[in-house]
Design an enzyme around this catalytic site. Sequence first.
Site, PDB file in Angstrom:
ATOM      1  N   GLN A  41       0.878  -1.195   0.029  1.00 20.15           N
ATOM      2  CA  GLN A  41       0.042   0.035  -0.208  1.00 20.15           C
ATOM      3  C   GLN A  41       0.799   1.316  -0.044  1.00 20.15           C
ATOM      4  O   GLN A  41       0.935   1.893   1.037  1.00 20.15           O
ATOM      5  CB  GLN A  41      -0.922  -0.120   1.370  1.00 20.15           C
ATOM      6  CG  GLN A  41      -1.764   0.892   1.265  1.00 20.15           C
ATOM      7  CD  GLN A  41      -2.880   0.917   0.289  1.00 20.15           C
ATOM      8  OE1 GLN A  41      -3.118  -0.103  -0.639  1.00 20.15           O
ATOM      9  NE2 GLN A  41      -3.859   1.898   0.276  1.00 20.15           N
ATOM     10  N   PHE A  42       1.252   1.664  -0.982  1.00 19.53           N
ATOM     11  CA  PHE A  42       2.357   2.700  -1.309  1.00 19.53           C
ATOM     12  C   PHE A  42       1.474   4.218  -0.971  1.00 19.53           C
ATOM     13  O   PHE A  42       2.150   5.001  -0.319  1.00 19.53           O
ATOM     14  CB  PHE A  42       2.935   2.984  -2.783  1.00 19.53           C
ATOM     15  CG  PHE A  42       2.057   3.488  -3.456  1.00 19.53           C
ATOM     16  CD1 PHE A  42       2.078   4.976  -3.951  1.00 19.53           C
ATOM     17  CD2 PHE A  42       1.064   2.810  -4.264  1.00 19.53           C
ATOM     18  CE1 PHE A  42       1.236   5.577  -4.943  1.00 19.53           C
ATOM     19  CE2 PHE A  42       0.172   3.554  -5.312  1.00 19.53           C
ATOM     20  CZ  PHE A  42       0.192   5.107  -5.555  1.00 19.53           C
ATOM     21  N   THR A  43       0.198   4.227  -0.689  1.00 14.33           N
ATOM     22  CA  THR A  43      -0.486   5.583  -0.353  1.00 14.33           C
ATOM     23  C   THR A  43      -0.358   5.865   1.152  1.00 14.33           C
ATOM     24  O   THR A  43      -0.701   6.788   1.302  1.00 14.33           O
ATOM     25  CB  THR A  43      -1.820   5.309  -1.004  1.00 14.33           C
ATOM     26  OG1 THR A  43      -2.511   4.390  -0.348  1.00 14.33           O
ATOM     27  CG2 THR A  43      -2.282   5.113  -2.396  1.00 14.33           C
TER      28      THR A  43
END
Length: 148
Positions: free
Chosen positions: A78-80
């Site tokens: 989950q890069f966000t």
Amino acid sequence: MRAVVQRVKSARVEVDGAVVGAIEHGLLVYLGFGKGDTADDRAWVLSKIASLRVFEDAAGKMNLGVQDVGGALLLVSQFTLYGDVRRGRRPSFDDAMPPEQAAAEYEAAVQDARATGLRVETGRFRADMQVFSVNDGPVTLWIDSSAR
């Protein structure tokens, strides 16, 4: 490295309508990797996740870990988690680790988590995933290696 950890009764990840990872009782973990994260950051975050006492004992107190209750982990990249929304309305992801490097870190995190003896399921890195979960509690925790 950042993680959002949710205690779940069940969770699954689908890609193109097919289930790629699923657990019943356990922890749904969203993992994000930032520029400058190290193997030490990864070890610290995974140690915290594996040892969190967020499951209830016989007295109803959150006193048991995921291993104690026979639970599993579902790890989802989950890069966000590195989205910066302090300016403007569109998040900046400048602090997120570049995808090629983050892919290697995600795979290393999965292997390290499996080395603990826990059952570990995964999403698919960089895929358009649909995540379904039944939160238990709800219990949701934020872990950030830069805050230690």
